[in-house]
Design a protein around this motif. Structure first.
Motif, PDB file in Angstrom:
ATOM      1  N   VAL A 143       0.833  -1.190   0.000  1.00 53.10           N
ATOM      2  CA  VAL A 143       0.000   0.000   0.000  1.00 53.10           C
ATOM      3  C   VAL A 143       0.872   1.245   0.000  1.00 53.10           C
ATOM      4  O   VAL A 143       1.940   1.267   0.605  1.00 53.10           O
ATOM      5  CB  VAL A 143      -0.910  -0.004   1.260  1.00 53.10           C
TER       6      VAL A 143
ATOM      7  N   LYS B 226       0.393   5.390   0.836  1.00 54.87           N
ATOM      8  CA  LYS B 226      -0.473   6.428   1.401  1.00 54.87           C
ATOM      9  C   LYS B 226       0.263   7.766   1.345  1.00 54.87           C
ATOM     10  O   LYS B 226       1.477   7.813   1.510  1.00 54.87           O
ATOM     11  CB  LYS B 226      -0.836   6.109   2.858  1.00 54.87           C
TER      12      LYS B 226
ATOM     13  N   GLY C 125      -3.753   3.781  -1.526  1.00 51.79           N
ATOM     14  CA  GLY C 125      -4.292   2.441  -1.675  1.00 51.79           C
ATOM     15  C   GLY C 125      -3.259   1.459  -2.168  1.00 51.79           C
ATOM     16  O   GLY C 125      -2.058   1.711  -2.111  1.00 51.79           O
ATOM     17  N   LYS C 126      -3.755   0.349  -2.693  1.00 49.26           N
ATOM     18  CA  LYS C 126      -2.901  -0.761  -3.116  1.00 49.26           C
ATOM     19  C   LYS C 126      -1.981  -0.375  -4.274  1.00 49.26           C
ATOM     20  O   LYS C 126      -2.382   0.333  -5.188  1.00 49.26           O
ATOM     21  CB  LYS C 126      -3.743  -1.952  -3.541  1.00 49.26           C
TER      22      LYS C 126
ATOM     23  N   GLU D 174      -3.453   6.905  -6.876  1.00 51.45           N
ATOM     24  CA  GLU D 174      -4.477   6.804  -5.843  1.00 51.45           C
ATOM     25  C   GLU D 174      -4.958   8.179  -5.380  1.00 51.45           C
ATOM     26  O   GLU D 174      -6.152   8.392  -5.193  1.00 51.45           O
ATOM     27  CB  GLU D 174      -3.963   5.992  -4.648  1.00 51.45           C
TER      28      GLU D 174
ATOM     29  N   GLU E 222      -8.802   9.360  -5.775  1.00 52.79           N
ATOM     30  CA  GLU E 222      -9.600   9.569  -4.571  1.00 52.79           C
ATOM     31  C   GLU E 222      -9.930  11.033  -4.287  1.00 52.79           C
ATOM     32  O   GLU E 222     -10.944  11.316  -3.648  1.00 52.79           O
ATOM     33  CB  GLU E 222      -8.895   8.962  -3.360  1.00 52.79           C
TER      34      GLU E 222
ATOM     35  N   GLU F 244     -15.668   6.551  -2.931  1.00 53.79           N
ATOM     36  CA  GLU F 244     -15.087   5.861  -1.784  1.00 53.79           C
ATOM     37  C   GLU F 244     -15.102   6.729  -0.518  1.00 53.79           C
ATOM     38  O   GLU F 244     -15.100   6.211   0.592  1.00 53.79           O
ATOM     39  CB  GLU F 244     -13.649   5.457  -2.133  1.00 53.79           C
TER      40      GLU F 244
END
Length: 141
Positions: free
Chosen positions: A7, A9, A40-41, A55, A59, A104
């Motif tokens: 992951v 972040k 995320g992943k 990500e 997001e 999300e």
């Protein structure tokens, strides 16, 4: 035995020294309305920086640049020795665009380091707290 998840972040810091946090949508069962950092992943053929950029864009709508390593945290399965999450916390002050949250997330907040530590984080976001607690020391290196 679970496969290890990697992951990425992002600690996105604004000109006031505040950090962007996002709140999970209420449709996320046990994570509903809990806070986390964008990220995320890491997908196949991506490195942590590419995943962080992708990500964050997905997001939040932000474009980020100049991501720097803060810390890598291994989260182990309860009572076990095997890491199940390998999380890279990245930092940047370089971002552009307007906030446009994905489905999300339902809310965002810019928060100080003190506020960050007192937020209602979901249980898998605990690795973000150690990064914030020692952010100044990590960034000095």
């Amino acid at each position: 035995m679970k496969e290890k998840i990697e992951v990425s972040k992002a600690l996105i810091e604004n000109e006031n020294g505040e950090f962007l946090t996002v709140q999970k949508s209420d449709s996320y069962d046990w994570k509903a309305e809990k806070w986390e950092l964008p990220g995320g992943k890491i997908e196949d053929r991506e490195n942590r920086f590419q995943a962080g950029k992708r990500e964050v864009k997905d997001e939040t709508g932000f474009e980020v640049a100049n991501l720097q390593d803060v810390v890598r945290v291994e989260v182990k399965e309860p009572g076990g020795r095997k890491p199940v999450v390998d999380c890279w916390i990245l930092h940047t002050t370089s971002f552009s665009g307007e906030i446009e949250l994905s489905e999300e997330h339902q809310e965002y907040r810019w928060v100080s380091g003190e506020e960050f530590l007192d937020m209602d984080w979901h249980r898998d976001a605990g690795y973000e707290l150690s990064a914030m607690r020692y952010i100044e020391k990590y960034l000095e290196k």
